[in-house]
Design a protein around this motif. Structure first.
Motif, mmCIF file in Angstrom:
data_model
loop_
_atom_site.group_PDB
_atom_site.id
_atom_site.type_symbol
_atom_site.label_atom_id
_atom_site.label_comp_id
_atom_site.label_asym_id
_atom_site.label_seq_id
_atom_site.Cartn_x
_atom_site.Cartn_y
_atom_site.Cartn_z
ATOM 1 N N GLU A 11 0.915 -1.084 -0.093
ATOM 2 C CA GLU A 11 0.071 0.022 -0.049
ATOM 3 C C GLU A 11 0.814 1.315 -0.040
ATOM 4 O OE1 GLU A 11 -2.702 -0.360 3.238
ATOM 5 O OE2 GLU A 11 -3.734 -1.977 2.301
ATOM 6 N N GLY A 12 1.853 1.074 -0.937
ATOM 7 C CA GLY A 12 2.680 2.408 -1.185
ATOM 8 C C GLY A 12 3.688 2.649 -0.108
ATOM 9 N N LYS A 13 4.112 1.790 0.914
ATOM 10 C CA LYS A 13 5.131 2.144 2.111
ATOM 11 C C LYS A 13 5.812 0.692 2.271
ATOM 12 C CE LYS A 13 1.656 1.836 5.941
ATOM 13 N NZ LYS A 13 1.212 2.742 6.907
ATOM 14 N N LEU A 14 6.959 0.865 3.087
ATOM 15 C CA LEU A 14 7.436 -0.287 3.428
ATOM 16 C C LEU A 14 6.817 -1.080 4.334
ATOM 17 C CD1 LEU A 14 10.489 -1.595 3.010
ATOM 18 C CD2 LEU A 14 11.200 -0.261 4.968
ATOM 19 N N SER A 15 6.900 -2.568 4.114
ATOM 20 C CA SER A 15 6.053 -3.407 4.777
ATOM 21 C C SER A 15 6.271 -3.550 6.218
ATOM 22 C CB SER A 15 6.205 -4.975 4.250
ATOM 23 O OG SER A 15 7.525 -5.225 4.362
ATOM 24 N N SER A 16 5.397 -3.777 7.098
ATOM 25 C CA SER A 16 5.515 -3.806 8.733
ATOM 26 C C SER A 16 6.504 -4.923 8.892
ATOM 27 C CB SER A 16 4.185 -4.058 9.237
ATOM 28 O OG SER A 16 3.630 -5.258 8.911
ATOM 29 N N GLY A 17 6.435 -6.124 8.163
ATOM 30 C CA GLY A 17 7.332 -7.003 8.567
ATOM 31 C C GLY A 17 8.944 -6.531 8.438
ATOM 32 N N ASN A 44 6.764 5.074 -0.544
ATOM 33 C CA ASN A 44 7.468 5.701 0.758
ATOM 34 C C ASN A 44 8.132 4.704 1.460
ATOM 35 O OD1 ASN A 44 6.411 8.432 0.576
ATOM 36 N ND2 ASN A 44 4.463 7.611 1.210
ATOM 37 N N ILE A 45 9.468 4.431 1.101
ATOM 38 C CA ILE A 45 10.330 3.548 1.654
ATOM 39 C C ILE A 45 11.478 3.994 2.147
ATOM 40 C CG2 ILE A 45 9.229 1.697 0.358
ATOM 41 C CD1 ILE A 45 11.709 1.583 -1.599
ATOM 42 N N GLY A 46 11.918 5.183 1.739
ATOM 43 C CA GLY A 46 13.287 5.690 2.228
ATOM 44 C C GLY A 46 13.446 6.387 3.538
ATOM 45 N N SER A 47 14.618 6.426 3.979
ATOM 46 C CA SER A 47 14.710 7.059 5.375
ATOM 47 C C SER A 47 16.373 7.356 5.658
ATOM 48 C CB SER A 47 14.507 5.773 6.405
ATOM 49 O OG SER A 47 14.749 6.047 7.830
ATOM 50 N N ASP A 48 16.338 8.243 6.476
ATOM 51 C CA ASP A 48 17.727 8.642 6.820
ATOM 52 C C ASP A 48 18.499 7.738 7.671
ATOM 53 O OD1 ASP A 48 17.479 11.308 5.200
ATOM 54 O OD2 ASP A 48 16.557 12.016 6.882
ATOM 55 N N SER A 49 17.682 6.989 8.098
ATOM 56 C CA SER A 49 18.063 5.786 9.184
ATOM 57 C C SER A 49 18.865 4.501 8.617
ATOM 58 C CB SER A 49 17.229 5.397 10.112
ATOM 59 O OG SER A 49 16.256 6.619 10.905
ATOM 60 N N LEU A 158 9.199 7.810 6.767
ATOM 61 C CA LEU A 158 9.355 7.262 5.572
ATOM 62 C C LEU A 158 8.956 8.510 4.384
ATOM 63 C CD1 LEU A 158 7.893 3.625 6.010
ATOM 64 C CD2 LEU A 158 10.540 4.391 6.115
ATOM 65 N N SER A 159 9.717 8.067 3.541
ATOM 66 C CA SER A 159 9.429 9.382 2.393
ATOM 67 C C SER A 159 9.617 8.436 0.818
ATOM 68 C CB SER A 159 10.464 10.375 2.578
ATOM 69 O OG SER A 159 11.850 9.970 2.227
#
Length: 255
Positions: A11-17, A44-49, A158-159
């Protein structure tokens, strides 16, 4: 220990798993990166982390074999030792491909793991969660399938930036039709309250009682394998060893 976490776009973002495995990896101080598989544009799967690589597939092709080849190249080039994925359809297929490529067995149903002297120690659930056993993995390449809801999700923003995209172009078999089941109301994977029905409800018409209770509690509805096999509920609502793993605050079993 250099680690690769395989995630998916849901659904457009990184999976909870994937977010759950990231949280555990950060807790252990692992040197990790993420490879996310999907077909959507700019998820939206990117992150600074953490570093993330988006393996973008063509939704009209069965391209997991090609995705596995790309992952193998990443693992070889970066000397990655530990590879983990949530125990989903995609995760299980990719880990199976990779375990064959590297001649190293996978460990499934992992509910916890630790690192001791360069080895991975896993806790695994069996017999429908009634028993556990531990495994010590000493192979060069270690493949883990993590059971959903084993860890809390990492809290991260996430971005749709901060990740590299690799287009997966292949000659894999073509997909002619995709069926996406419509969802309504609270979902089993995320709901804090689950009302689950069993064979003791006697007849499918009695499921209206379950639906009424779930509606009043704002709960998700689940069912046992017996009533799913009987056609009373779709497989997507099956709870248990051969269905979905749930971890609600309140679980009400009827029948």
């Amino acid at each position: 220990m250099k680690t690769l976490i395989i995630g998916e776009v849901v659904e457009g973002k990184l999976s909870s798993g994937a977010l759950e495995i990231i949280a555990k990896s950060q807790e252990l101080g692992l040197e990790f990166e993420v490879a996310t598989v999907g077909t959507e544009e700019s998820p939206n799967i990117g992150s600074d982390s953490f570093k993330n690589t988006y393996l973008k597939c063509n939704e009209t092709q069965l391209s997991l074999g090609s995705v596995a080849n790309t992952l193998k190249t990443m693992i070889d080039e970066q000397s990655i030792s530990l590879i983990m994925a949530p125990s989903t359809y995609v995760g299980r297929d990719l880990i199976a491909f990779l375990s064959v490529d590297f001649s190293s067995s996978q460990v499934s149903n992992v509910i916890n793991f630790s690192i001791e002297e360069g080895n991975v120690i896993t806790s695994n659930s069996i017999n429908g969660g009634e028993s556990e056993y531990n495994s010590k993995i000493t192979s060069d390449k270690k493949f883990l399938l993590i059971r959903p809801k084993s860890f809390e999700e990492v809290q991260v923003e996430l971005s749709n930036t901060n990740y590299e995209t690799i287009e997966i172009n292949s000659e894999d078999p073509e997909v002619f039709d995709i069926f996406i089941e419509e969802k309504s109301g609270p979902q089993l994977e995320d709901s804090k309250i689950v009302v689950s029905a069993g064979r003791g409800m006697v007849d499918s018409s009695n499921l209206s009682l379950v639906e009424d209770l779930a509606s009043k509690l704002n709960a998700a509805i689940g069912g046992t394998r017996a009533i799913v096999d009987a056609g009373w509920m779709p497989y997507s609502q099956q709870v248990g060893q051969t269905g979905k793993t749930v971890k609600p605050d309140v679980y009400i079993a009827l029948g």
